[in-house]
Design a protein around this motif. Structure first.
Motif, mmCIF file in Angstrom:
data_model
loop_
_atom_site.group_PDB
_atom_site.id
_atom_site.type_symbol
_atom_site.label_atom_id
_atom_site.label_comp_id
_atom_site.label_asym_id
_atom_site.label_seq_id
_atom_site.Cartn_x
_atom_site.Cartn_y
_atom_site.Cartn_z
ATOM 1 N N SER A 139 -7.416 -5.950 3.104
ATOM 2 C CA SER A 139 -6.913 -4.963 2.132
ATOM 3 C C SER A 139 -7.354 -5.400 0.754
ATOM 4 O O SER A 139 -7.707 -6.582 0.560
ATOM 5 N N ILE A 140 -7.218 -4.482 -0.220
ATOM 6 C CA ILE A 140 -7.326 -4.941 -1.610
ATOM 7 C C ILE A 140 -6.247 -6.001 -1.857
ATOM 8 O O ILE A 140 -6.426 -6.877 -2.692
ATOM 9 N N ALA A 141 -5.164 -5.921 -1.078
ATOM 10 C CA ALA A 141 -4.081 -6.910 -1.204
ATOM 11 C C ALA A 141 -4.458 -8.265 -0.603
ATOM 12 O O ALA A 141 -3.668 -9.201 -0.653
ATOM 13 N N TYR A 146 0.145 -8.110 -5.104
ATOM 14 C CA TYR A 146 0.900 -7.043 -5.774
ATOM 15 C C TYR A 146 2.396 -7.328 -5.830
ATOM 16 O O TYR A 146 2.959 -7.904 -4.885
ATOM 17 N N LEU A 149 5.012 -6.240 -3.013
ATOM 18 C CA LEU A 149 4.240 -6.376 -1.762
ATOM 19 C C LEU A 149 3.856 -7.849 -1.566
ATOM 20 O O LEU A 149 2.775 -8.159 -1.078
ATOM 21 N N TYR A 152 3.418 -8.845 2.153
ATOM 22 C CA TYR A 152 2.248 -8.122 2.675
ATOM 23 C C TYR A 152 0.957 -8.722 2.103
ATOM 24 O O TYR A 152 -0.001 -8.984 2.842
ATOM 25 N N GLY A 183 -8.482 0.382 0.235
ATOM 26 C CA GLY A 183 -7.753 0.448 -1.032
ATOM 27 C C GLY A 183 -6.430 1.169 -0.873
ATOM 28 O O GLY A 183 -5.441 0.577 -0.449
ATOM 29 N N VAL A 184 -6.400 2.455 -1.223
ATOM 30 C CA VAL A 184 -5.155 3.241 -1.163
ATOM 31 C C VAL A 184 -5.444 4.509 -0.363
ATOM 32 O O VAL A 184 -6.028 5.467 -0.876
ATOM 33 N N MET A 189 1.463 4.581 6.447
ATOM 34 C CA MET A 189 1.799 3.324 5.763
ATOM 35 C C MET A 189 2.108 3.576 4.295
ATOM 36 O O MET A 189 3.102 3.093 3.762
ATOM 37 N N TRP A 190 1.265 4.367 3.645
ATOM 38 C CA TRP A 190 1.510 4.602 2.215
ATOM 39 C C TRP A 190 2.699 5.545 2.004
ATOM 40 O O TRP A 190 3.385 5.463 0.981
ATOM 41 N N ILE A 193 5.394 3.000 1.981
ATOM 42 C CA ILE A 193 5.366 2.141 0.783
ATOM 43 C C ILE A 193 5.895 2.927 -0.421
ATOM 44 O O ILE A 193 6.718 2.445 -1.200
HETATM 45 C C1 LIG Z 1 -1.448 -0.781 1.658
HETATM 46 C C2 LIG Z 1 -2.481 -1.607 1.061
HETATM 47 O O1 LIG Z 1 -2.967 -2.524 1.674
HETATM 48 C C3 LIG Z 1 -2.931 -1.357 -0.317
HETATM 49 C C4 LIG Z 1 -2.061 -2.058 -1.298
HETATM 50 O O2 LIG Z 1 -2.999 -0.008 -0.575
#
Ligand SMILES: CC(=O)[C@H](C)O
Ligand SMILES: NC(=O)c1ccc[n+]([C@@H]2O[C@H](COP(=O)([O-])OP(=O)(O)OC[C@H]3O[C@@H](n4cnc5c(N)ncnc54)[C@H](O)[C@@H]3O)[C@@H](O)[C@H]2O)c1
Length: 257
Positions: A139-141, A146, A149, A152, A183-184, A189-190, A193
């Motif tokens: 992920s970008i994560a 974040y 998060l 996560y 990314g998003v 899932m989103w 979130i």
């Molecule tokens: C859900 C996710 O991994 C990103 C932050 O959009």
């Protein structure tokens, strides 16, 4: 083409998009998910489109289950070529409130699941004496950490690390290991979130958290499953034979690494 791919968490969301693209690329597909209803309905959709597909229910956090997913591929289609460790969950919580139970659950699925899937796939590739490709959902994560998060983001950094280590250990076997970093994307899932982030912030309305994250994307739109599937399709193909140990971002321009 006579290649076979397993995609975990492919009953819905990004995994379903990835499995569909790989089916279009000519792969025989093993769909896998913990949600039996979603899995069966996706399997039916694929069969109606004429794709060669089977499905297997299970929880990716269980090591033995991955042996079963691999066996399903081999029993149904004779071999395994690509294993996509896509399944993952989110937890939205302030750092200080994140519980032991939440930490154990998210690490079991997002990290242990990737470890066990990688082990089972690599064993099969070695038994076959063939090259193989393992693709992990980062992920970008996995590049940026974040607020809200924390757990996560830590799991996705761990996925990047496992990808690096596995790629080094398996390179001599001609097994490549890479991660795709979405990314998003507007999946369930989103939706979750967003709902959770809004709950923690009195100034936010439903949709605001998603709008805030996706509003910062340079290309001016949120991500579709197809955007992620396009990267995975390339990484699963022979064109990516010389790429290993990478965690490649596909985010429309959000996290610059
Ligand atoms: C859900 C996710 O991994 C990103 C932050 O959009
Ligand atoms: N949606 C995004 O914006 C985004 C961004 C970056 C990374 N990702 C990652 O991409 C992957 C897919 O995300 P998504 O948005 O499609 O999520 P999603 O929640 O919409 O779908 C995930 C699928 O995985 C299945 N699943 C959940 N737990 C499972 C388990 N223990 N065993 C087997 N299957 C399980 C679910 O039933 C569901 O069908 C995840 O690893 C996620 O962290 C998503």
């Amino acid at each position: 083409m006579n290649k076979v791919a397993v995609v975990t968490g492919s009953g819905a969301g990004l995994g379903k998009g990835i499995a569909l693209q790989l089916a279009k690329d000519g792969f025989k597909i093993v769909l896998q998910d913990i949600n039996e209803d979603a899995l069966k309905s996706t399997e039916e959709e694929f069969k109606n489109e004429g794709y060669e597909v089977v499905s297997v229910v299970g929880d990716v956090s269980k090591r033995d289950k991955h042996t079963e997913f691999v066996k399903t591929a081999v029993d149904s289609f004779g071999q395994l070529d690509v294993y996509v460790n896509n399944a993952g969950i989110d937890i939205v919580a302030p750092f200080i409130e994140t519980t032991e139970e939440q930490m154990n659950k998210i690490f079991a699925i997002n990290v242990n699941g990737v470890m066990f899937g990688t082990q089972a796939a690599a064993k099969q590739f070695m038994e076959q004496g063939s090259k193989g490709k393992i693709l992990n959902a980062c992920s970008i994560a996995g590049h940026e950490s974040y607020e809200m998060l924390g757990a996560y983001s830590a799991t996705k950094h761990a996925v990047k690390s496992l990808t690096h280590s596995a790629s080094k250990e398996f390179a001599k076997e001609n097994i490549t290991v890479n991660a795709y970093c979405p990314g998003v994307a507007k999946t369930e899932m989103w939706d979750r979130i967003d709902a959770e982030m809004v709950k923690y912030n009195d100034d936010m309305e439903p949709g605001d958290a998603f709008a805030e994250f996706s509003g910062a994307i340079s290309l001016g739109r949120y991500q579709e499953p197809q955007d992620v599937a396009n990267l995975v399709s390339f990484l699963a193909s022979d064109k990516a034979d010389y790429i290993t140990g990478q965690a490649i971002v596909t985010d429309g321009g959000l996290v610059y690494r």
